[in-house]
Write a protein that holds these residues in place. Structure first.
Motif, short mmCIF file in Angstrom:
data_model
loop_
_atom_site.label_atom_id
_atom_site.label_comp_id
_atom_site.label_asym_id
_atom_site.label_seq_id
_atom_site.Cartn_x
_atom_site.Cartn_y
_atom_site.Cartn_z
N LYS A 1 -2.01 -2.53 -3.60
CA LYS A 1 -3.46 -2.52 -3.80
C LYS A 1 -4.05 -1.13 -3.63
O LYS A 1 -5.07 -0.80 -4.21
CB LYS A 1 -4.10 -3.48 -2.83
CG LYS A 1 -3.45 -4.87 -2.90
CD LYS A 1 -4.44 -5.97 -2.76
CE LYS A 1 -3.87 -7.35 -2.78
NZ LYS A 1 -2.67 -7.63 -3.46
N THR A 2 -3.42 -0.30 -2.79
CA THR A 2 -3.96 1.06 -2.55
C THR A 2 -2.83 2.06 -2.52
O THR A 2 -1.70 1.75 -2.28
CB THR A 2 -4.72 1.16 -1.21
OG1 THR A 2 -3.85 0.79 -0.15
CG2 THR A 2 -5.95 0.28 -1.22
N ALA B 1 0.84 -1.20 0.00
CA ALA B 1 0.00 0.00 0.00
C ALA B 1 0.88 1.25 0.00
O ALA B 1 1.98 1.25 0.55
CB ALA B 1 -0.91 0.01 1.22
#
Length: 124
Positions: A123-124, A101
């Motif tokens: 993912k983020t 992340a």
């Protein structure tokens, strides 16, 4: 250049500060952790290379390093927090594969940033 260290309560060798830093710093392989403020506002440091076994770095470790252009992060680093905020000269960042992340404003005020290499697992 001298690395000022101490052994913490869990027996790990912690870098507290770098006395008389040079433009390029390669941390010794026996450093297990880096204390917040270890490179505090150095006007000399342009490059920092970390040993791969380090898994965690303080949130604002590079903050205020006005001339820091290049960082080679440890391969086992698991998060970046906001460690690059206020490092205006940083040009390229290659995030380790263990990063999943990227926090909001992670690269705030990195005015010379040209490229970020982001691992597939983010993912983020």
């Amino acid at each position: 250049m001298e690395f000022i260290t101490e052994i913490n309560i869990s027996g790990k060798k912690v870098l507290k500060t770098v006395k008389d830093p040079k433009k390029s710093i390669t941390l010794p392989k026996d450093i297990d952790e880096v204390a917040p403020g270890a490179f505090m506002r150095s006007l000399v440091i342009e490059e920092i290379i970390f040993p791969d076994h380090i898994t965690d770095l303080p949130e604002s470790i590079f903050s205020g390093l006005k001339y820091l252009k290049k960082v080679i992060l440890p391969k086992n680093l698991t998060h970046i927090a906001k460690m690059f905020q206020y490092t205006p000269a940083i040009e390229t960042v290659r995030l380790p594969e263990a990063i999943t992340a990227i926090p909001n404003k992670a690269f705030y005020n990195c005015t010379e940033l040209k490229a970020i290499v982001i691992p597939m697992g983010v993912k983020t």
